[in-house]
Scaffold this active site. Structure first.
Site, PDB file in Angstrom:
ATOM      1  N   SER A 104       0.827  -1.205   0.000  1.00 28.03           N
ATOM      2  CA  SER A 104       0.000   0.000   0.000  1.00 28.03           C
ATOM      3  C   SER A 104       0.865   1.260   0.000  1.00 28.03           C
ATOM      4  O   SER A 104       1.615   1.499  -0.942  1.00 28.03           O
ATOM      5  CB  SER A 104      -0.951  -0.049   1.202  1.00 28.03           C
ATOM      6  OG  SER A 104      -1.931   0.947   1.100  1.00 28.03           O
ATOM      7  N   LYS A 144     -12.273   8.151  -8.819  1.00 27.96           N
ATOM      8  CA  LYS A 144     -11.441   9.332  -8.573  1.00 27.96           C
ATOM      9  C   LYS A 144     -10.264   8.985  -7.671  1.00 27.96           C
ATOM     10  O   LYS A 144      -9.126   9.417  -7.915  1.00 27.96           O
ATOM     11  CB  LYS A 144     -12.278  10.439  -7.935  1.00 27.96           C
ATOM     12  CG  LYS A 144     -13.244  11.132  -8.887  1.00 27.96           C
ATOM     13  CD  LYS A 144     -14.010  12.239  -8.163  1.00 27.96           C
ATOM     14  CE  LYS A 144     -14.959  12.968  -9.116  1.00 27.96           C
ATOM     15  NZ  LYS A 144     -15.709  14.036  -8.431  1.00 27.96           N
TER      16      LYS A 144
END
Length: 435
Positions: A104, A144
């Site tokens: 991540s 987005k």
């Protein structure tokens, strides 16, 4: 004349005793070593940014960030990356130890380094953005978030000359690769088994920093470990949801111990401190306040059970409320913000077992036959001191009592059993001996 000679010798002694200028102009080069383990949050961000600033002030040869993280907060990650991209000294990210990972947010930080290295048995990838809260996000907002993260990681990879195509796939498809695959695909530059080997490998490597191009000279350098302060380590540990959950239960046990034994103070003090620390931790962890209220409600039920025993009704409700609240407590879908399922089950079952045990003991006491007072005389065996026809006196349990039979005549010196207590008189019957 003597004074001038003495003064002359003092000047010579002072000159020769002073260290040479070369000792100050040619200090031994140093390498700053930082370790970032666990979740990336404001505490670790402050630690890394501060470490880079200190290394820049001391004009260190480079800074090595030893990284092992499942990810973390986007804002904290970006603060670290901004400092890395604008650093005047080379930044090396080393994914270590074996078994560690850069997942991540860790992927972004690794790609932002001047030199990226990994230890054998590590992996990197799975950088798909995850919403911290469990609130529903529409598809447009998800798109987005993904597009923003993909553009950010691509520009970082391109700036550092790394595989931007793989970087984008790590965000969009959550791909993850081993250290061998990473070096083959141009994600990292080196594989090193430890920090000492890494320092030897990067010697002579040319890198571009915010202050210009530099050639690393890491041979015969001094390694300066930079550790977190005790305060930061403590605060960082509180951001672990499992530790916060354990502190919550320690607080529960302490408060219940104080209520059940008023005036003992120690359980109440420990419980109060643990509860306060748990609530401090919950400020940096996304929690569901509905789950927290259920846990608090369970505590209230346990406290009421202590003072008004209901033979299990309130205890059962408290345990149920505690378990449901524990599962609902964390509202994040990110794995590093979730409370361990095993920990929830263990703590809930141990709490349930404790109160069931305490409840069973209470019920036994309620149903236990009295051993003192008048009720305790029932079933006791005594000796007649006079003939019972039907009334007389007996000696039982160390005392002399008036006694009466229900129609039968019992001689003096016979054993009798107490059947009932009526006021100040005992109702007895003759004991039947088994041959």
């Amino acid at each position: 004349m003597k004074i001038k000679i003495i003064f002359f010798f003092l000047i010579l002694i002072f000159i020769f005793s002073c260290p040479l200028k070369e000792n100050y102009t040619n200090p031994k080069p140093s390498i700053y070593l930082l370790q970032l383990n666990g979740m990336i949050n404001p505490i670790t961000s402050q630690y890394v940014v501060g470490g880079i600033e200190d290394a820049e002030k001391e004009e260190a040869e480079c800074l090595i960030l030893q990284l092992d993280t499942p990810g973390g907060l986007d804002t904290s990650m970006r603060d670290i990356i901004k400092k890395m991209l604008n650093s005047t000294i080379p930044i090396i990210v080393y994914v270590s130890p074996p078994g560690g990972r850069a997942a991540s947010a860790g992927v972004f930080i690794t790609l932002a380094s001047n030199i990226a290295a990994m230890a054998p048995g590590t992996n990197i990838g799975a950088a798909h953005p995850v919403a911290i809260s469990e609130e529903k996000i529409d598809e447009e907002m998800k798109a987005k978030m993904v597009n923003d993260a993909a553009a950010y990681i691509k520009t970082i990879a391109e700036k550092r000359g790394r595989n931007a195509q793989w970087a984008e796939k790590a965000v969009r498809e959550s791909v993850s690769i081993t250290e061998q695959e990473a070096i083959e695909q141009g994600v990292i530059e080196f594989i090193a088994k430890d920090v000492n080997e890494l320092i030897k490998i990067i010697n002579g490597v040319r890198v571009n920093t915010a202050s210009g191009t530099r050639v690393l000279k890491t041979e015969d350098t001094e390694i300066i470990p930079v550790k977190m302060s005790s305060k930061d380590l403590f605060l960082h540990s509180l951001t672990n949801p499992n530790i916060a959950y354990i502190l919550l239960f320690l607080g529960i046990y302490g408060i219940l111990g104080e209520f059940s034994h008023p005036g003992s103070f120690f359980p109440g003090i420990v419980g109060g401190i643990s509860l306060i620390l748990a609530f401090v931790a919950f400020q940096s962890i996304p929690i569901n306040y509905g789950g927290l209220l259920l846990i608090i409600f369970g505590i209230v039920l346990f406290i009421i059970e202590i003072y008004t025993p209901t033979f299990g009704v309130l205890t059962a409700g408290g345990v149920t409320s505690l378990i449901l609240g524990s599962f609902m407590l964390s509202k994040s879908t990110a794995p590093f913000f979730r409370i361990s399922l095993g920990l929830i089950i263990a703590m809930s079952l141990s709490t349930a077992a404790f109160f069931i045990f305490a409840l069973s003991k209470g019920i036994r006491i309620q149903w236990k036959k009295p051993v003192t007072g008048r009720e305790g005389l029932i079933g006791k065996v005594g000796i007649t001191k006079t003939v019972l026809d039907p009334e007389g006196t007996i000696f039982v349990y160390g005392e002399r009592w008036q006694a009466s039979t229900e129609g039968e005549i019992i001689k003096e010196g016979e054993e009798v059993e107490v059947l009932e207590v009526r006021g100040l008189q005992l109702i007895v019957k003759k004991c039947i001996r088994k041959e």
